[in-house]
Design a protein around this motif. Structure first.
Motif, PDB file in Angstrom:
ATOM      1  N   LYS A 240      25.349 -64.471  30.705  1.00 38.58           N
ATOM      2  CA  LYS A 240      24.165 -63.866  29.896  1.00 38.58           C
ATOM      3  C   LYS A 240      22.836 -63.563  30.633  1.00 38.58           C
ATOM      4  O   LYS A 240      22.540 -62.574  30.457  1.00 38.58           O
ATOM      5  CB  LYS A 240      24.016 -64.828  28.515  1.00 38.58           C
ATOM      6  CG  LYS A 240      23.103 -64.449  27.900  1.00 38.58           C
ATOM      7  CD  LYS A 240      22.916 -65.210  26.534  1.00 38.58           C
ATOM      8  CE  LYS A 240      21.743 -65.041  25.642  1.00 38.58           C
ATOM      9  NZ  LYS A 240      21.554 -63.471  25.334  1.00 38.58           N
TER      10      LYS A 240
ATOM     11  N   THR B 121      23.352 -60.419  32.702  1.00 37.60           N
ATOM     12  CA  THR B 121      23.748 -59.084  31.925  1.00 37.60           C
ATOM     13  C   THR B 121      22.932 -58.731  30.722  1.00 37.60           C
ATOM     14  O   THR B 121      22.674 -57.758  30.383  1.00 37.60           O
ATOM     15  CB  THR B 121      25.112 -59.273  31.648  1.00 37.60           C
ATOM     16  OG1 THR B 121      25.481 -60.198  30.767  1.00 37.60           O
ATOM     17  CG2 THR B 121      26.299 -59.173  32.584  1.00 37.60           C
ATOM     18  N   GLN B 122      22.409 -60.007  29.940  1.00 39.94           N
ATOM     19  CA  GLN B 122      21.725 -59.799  28.807  1.00 39.94           C
ATOM     20  C   GLN B 122      20.593 -60.912  28.637  1.00 39.94           C
ATOM     21  O   GLN B 122      20.891 -61.715  27.967  1.00 39.94           O
ATOM     22  CB  GLN B 122      22.407 -59.798  27.820  1.00 39.94           C
ATOM     23  CG  GLN B 122      22.096 -59.068  26.401  1.00 39.94           C
ATOM     24  CD  GLN B 122      22.944 -59.100  25.114  1.00 39.94           C
ATOM     25  OE1 GLN B 122      23.962 -59.699  25.216  1.00 39.94           O
ATOM     26  NE2 GLN B 122      22.507 -58.518  24.081  1.00 39.94           N
TER      27      GLN B 122
ATOM     28  N   GLU C 139      14.551 -60.925  33.116  1.00 42.77           N
ATOM     29  CA  GLU C 139      15.206 -59.310  33.343  1.00 42.77           C
ATOM     30  C   GLU C 139      14.487 -58.671  34.800  1.00 42.77           C
ATOM     31  O   GLU C 139      15.006 -58.347  35.567  1.00 42.77           O
ATOM     32  CB  GLU C 139      15.035 -58.414  32.179  1.00 42.77           C
ATOM     33  CG  GLU C 139      15.591 -56.957  32.514  1.00 42.77           C
ATOM     34  CD  GLU C 139      15.580 -56.492  31.310  1.00 42.77           C
ATOM     35  OE1 GLU C 139      16.532 -55.367  31.100  1.00 42.77           O
ATOM     36  OE2 GLU C 139      15.095 -56.616  30.300  1.00 42.77           O
TER      37      GLU C 139
END
Length: 266
Positions: free
Chosen positions: A247, A250-251, A258
């Protein structure tokens, strides 16, 4: 900027909490280095701490076995609990704590002794062996589990400093597990090693997680992605996010996470 309550409980509640930290602050001469960090670390998981240089990840790692006690002017506030017990309580024996929560450092640091004596040292001072036979068994088992036995079994009396860098780091891991810890802290354990030695250590970390909780600081996001179950992202002394590794990469929940993992800063 801080961590959401939901993210703190991302791990299934059926997991066993090994270490819990609550509102931990760390100061160096009254300068804040860690600000209000709360997180749970679970039995038999691998957690990687990532973040820019100077973000506090190594400082926080050292709060988990009171290694910051050795730094003049360092002060820790808040709670750190091992199996529910406050490790900063005055009654805690710090030597015994560090046997339960072992540490492997960035640069391999074998004692200037033989390979055998490096591994035997901890069991001897903690009274874990009833005699030479017991001690021999502990040394062999620890070296086997560290993936080093076959390479050194015929030269146990040789100086540990004569080993290669990767072998020295595996020896330091054998030394840490020889006292039967419950948690192993690793502060950038592969940063001084070549890619082949790094791969060996990563394989070893995966194997050791079947018995130990492993918490590691790494400057390599690729390494964190390869070896960890969860990743914690630190920024300017704060824990921004802790989530399942997939997670985070990727997200991620937080824009700061990020930005770091996509290379926009750090």
């Amino acid at each position: 900027m801080g961590l959401s309550i939901d993210a703190l409980h991302a791990q299934p509640t059926t997991s066993t909490i090994k270490i819990r930290t609550k509102d931990v602050d760390v100061f160096y001469d009254n300068r804040p280095a860690i600000k209000g960090v709360s997180l749970d670390l679970y039995k038999n998981e691998i957690v990687a701490f990532i973040g820019p240089s100077g973000c506090g990840k190594s400082t926080f790692l050292r709060t988990l076995n009171r290694m910051n006690d050795t730094i003049p002017g360092c002060r820790v506030e808040g709670g750190v609990y091992l199996d529910g017990e406050d490790i900063y309580d005055d009654k805690i024996d710090v030597v015994m704590l560090r046997a339960r929560v072992g540490m492997v450092f960035q640069k391999p640091n074998p004692f200037p002794k033989s390979i055998y004596e490096n591994v035997a040292y901890g069991p001897k001072i903690h009274g874990l062996a009833r005699g030479r036979s017991d001690l021999n068994d502990i040394v062999e088992e620890s070296l086997l589990r560290a993936g080093l036995w076959d390479e050194v079994k015929d030269r146990l009396n040789a100086r540990a400093t004569g080993l290669s860098g990767g072998q020295q780091q595996r020896l330091c891991i054998a030394r840490a597990i020889a006292v039967s810890p419950e948690v192993i802290l690793m502060d950038e354990p592969c940063s001084a090693l070549d890619p082949i030695a790094t791969a060996r250590i990563e394989e070893l970390i995966d194997e050791l997680s079947r018995q130990f909780t492993i918490v590691m600081v790494t400057h390599s996001m690729q390494q964190a992605a390869r070896v960890s179950d969860r990743v914690a992202y630190f920024h300017m002394g704060e824990l921004i996010e802790i989530n399942a590794t997939d997670k985070v990469f990727t997200q991620p929940d937080n824009q700061l996470t990020e930005a770091y993992i996509t290379g926009r800063f750090g």
